[in-house]
Each structure stands twice: as C-alpha cells, then as structure tokens.
Design a protein around this motif. Structure first.
Motif, PDB file in Angstrom:
ATOM      1  N   ARG A  19       0.771  -1.237   0.114  1.00  0.00           N
ATOM      2  CA  ARG A  19      -0.024   0.029   0.166  1.00  0.00           C
ATOM      3  C   ARG A  19       1.002   1.211  -0.205  1.00  0.00           C
ATOM      4  O   ARG A  19       1.987   1.377   0.662  1.00  0.00           O
ATOM      5  CB  ARG A  19      -0.703   0.098   1.128  1.00  0.00           C
ATOM      6  N   ARG A  20       0.468   2.326  -0.773  1.00  0.00           N
ATOM      7  CA  ARG A  20       1.159   3.390  -0.675  1.00  0.00           C
ATOM      8  C   ARG A  20       0.866   4.180   0.632  1.00  0.00           C
ATOM      9  O   ARG A  20      -0.441   4.073   0.852  1.00  0.00           O
ATOM     10  CB  ARG A  20       0.594   4.360  -1.845  1.00  0.00           C
ATOM     11  N   PRO A  21       1.798   4.860   1.323  1.00  0.00           N
ATOM     12  CA  PRO A  21       1.433   5.729   2.230  1.00  0.00           C
ATOM     13  C   PRO A  21       0.630   6.630   2.009  1.00  0.00           C
ATOM     14  O   PRO A  21       0.650   7.437   1.002  1.00  0.00           O
ATOM     15  CB  PRO A  21       2.797   6.005   2.746  1.00  0.00           C
ATOM     16  N   ALA A  22      -0.140   7.111   3.049  1.00  0.00           N
ATOM     17  CA  ALA A  22      -0.935   8.375   2.921  1.00  0.00           C
ATOM     18  C   ALA A  22      -0.236   9.729   2.534  1.00  0.00           C
ATOM     19  O   ALA A  22      -0.649  10.631   2.171  1.00  0.00           O
ATOM     20  CB  ALA A  22      -2.017   8.312   4.152  1.00  0.00           C
ATOM     21  N   SER A  23       0.916   9.640   3.272  1.00  0.00           N
ATOM     22  CA  SER A  23       1.807  10.871   3.229  1.00  0.00           C
ATOM     23  C   SER A  23       3.234  10.344   3.591  1.00  0.00           C
ATOM     24  O   SER A  23       3.511   9.445   3.903  1.00  0.00           O
ATOM     25  CB  SER A  23       1.456  11.834   4.332  1.00  0.00           C
ATOM     26  N   VAL A  67      10.517   3.013  -0.676  1.00  0.00           N
ATOM     27  CA  VAL A  67      11.620   2.759  -1.651  1.00  0.00           C
ATOM     28  C   VAL A  67      11.243   3.447  -3.068  1.00  0.00           C
ATOM     29  O   VAL A  67      10.180   3.088  -3.570  1.00  0.00           O
ATOM     30  CB  VAL A  67      11.766   1.372  -1.911  1.00  0.00           C
ATOM     31  N   ILE A  68      12.279   4.253  -3.598  1.00  0.00           N
ATOM     32  CA  ILE A  68      12.038   4.519  -5.072  1.00  0.00           C
ATOM     33  C   ILE A  68      13.134   3.891  -5.694  1.00  0.00           C
ATOM     34  O   ILE A  68      14.360   4.204  -5.566  1.00  0.00           O
ATOM     35  CB  ILE A  68      11.894   5.951  -5.163  1.00  0.00           C
ATOM     36  N   GLU A  69      12.939   2.959  -6.779  1.00  0.00           N
ATOM     37  CA  GLU A  69      13.923   2.243  -7.385  1.00  0.00           C
ATOM     38  C   GLU A  69      14.153   3.005  -8.760  1.00  0.00           C
ATOM     39  O   GLU A  69      13.158   3.172  -9.456  1.00  0.00           O
ATOM     40  CB  GLU A  69      13.421   0.877  -7.806  1.00  0.00           C
ATOM     41  N   ALA A  70      15.241   3.355  -9.068  1.00  0.00           N
ATOM     42  CA  ALA A  70      15.720   4.309 -10.058  1.00  0.00           C
ATOM     43  C   ALA A  70      16.105   3.306 -11.318  1.00  0.00           C
ATOM     44  O   ALA A  70      17.072   2.680 -11.466  1.00  0.00           O
ATOM     45  CB  ALA A  70      16.781   4.864  -9.822  1.00  0.00           C
ATOM     46  N   LEU A  71      15.140   3.114 -12.117  1.00  0.00           N
ATOM     47  CA  LEU A  71      15.333   2.342 -13.389  1.00  0.00           C
ATOM     48  C   LEU A  71      15.861   2.874 -14.264  1.00  0.00           C
ATOM     49  O   LEU A  71      15.658   4.483 -14.472  1.00  0.00           O
ATOM     50  CB  LEU A  71      13.690   1.481 -13.729  1.00  0.00           C
ATOM     51  N   ALA A  72      16.338   2.466 -15.353  1.00  0.00           N
ATOM     52  CA  ALA A  72      17.122   3.362 -16.597  1.00  0.00           C
ATOM     53  C   ALA A  72      16.485   2.633 -17.719  1.00  0.00           C
ATOM     54  O   ALA A  72      15.796   1.517 -17.880  1.00  0.00           O
ATOM     55  CB  ALA A  72      18.493   3.239 -16.559  1.00  0.00           C
TER      56      ALA A  72
END
Length: 93
Positions: free
Chosen positions: A22-26, A87-92
């Motif tokens: 789930r995405r966090p509310a904030s 986490v933000i995964e930086a794809l290329a």
C-alpha cells in the motif's frame, strides 16, 4: 479497479504472487530510500530525485546495487527495510 499484471524479468519458472504494498497516505516523517540499480547514468536520475525530495523537506537515503545484472542482495534489502519506510527504485532505459 484496474487490474495490472506485473512480469518478473528473472528466470523464475514459477513466479510467486505478491500483493502490492500500500502507498503511504503521506511521506511526511518517512525516510525514503533511493535505490540506484547501477545502470549507466542512473546516478544522474537519482541525484535529481534526491534534490527534488530534499527541497520538499523529506529525508532521503541512497543505496546502490552492486550490479544491475543481478537481483538486490538480501543484506541490502534488509538494510533498506530497517532504515526506510518508502523505496523509489531508479530504473533506466
């Protein structure tokens, strides 16, 4: 509700089914992990993400896979999980 099928690019013969987190509310109060997958120039993208997120007053920690050709090492995954909530995964490509 839209149904999406996520494909795993690894060589699993019987991929495991997992629910999406789930995405966090904030993002307030969260530490955000920026995971660089180690592809060429992905660090440039991560630099910009870090800049934008810190301008918004958010806490950021950076992590980098040893190589883009292999899955995330379990120890690094545990470290990220222990220190960060998002986490933000930086794809290329």
């Amino acid at each position: 509700m839209t149904t999406r099928e996520l494909l795993d690019p690894t060589s699993e013969l019987a991929p495991a089914r997992r629910e999406r987190a789930r995405r966090p509310a904030s993002l307030e109060g969260s530490t955000i992990a920026l995971l660089d997958i180690a592809k060429a120039r992905s660090d440039i993208f991560v630099d910009r993400l870090e800049e934008l997120l810190t301008q918004r007053g958010l806490r950021v920690q950076r992590f980098r896979k040893p190589t883009f050709t292999k899955v995330l090492p379990p120890g690094l995954a545990r470290q990220i999980g222990a220190q960060c909530q998002v986490v933000i995964e930086a794809l290329a490509d």
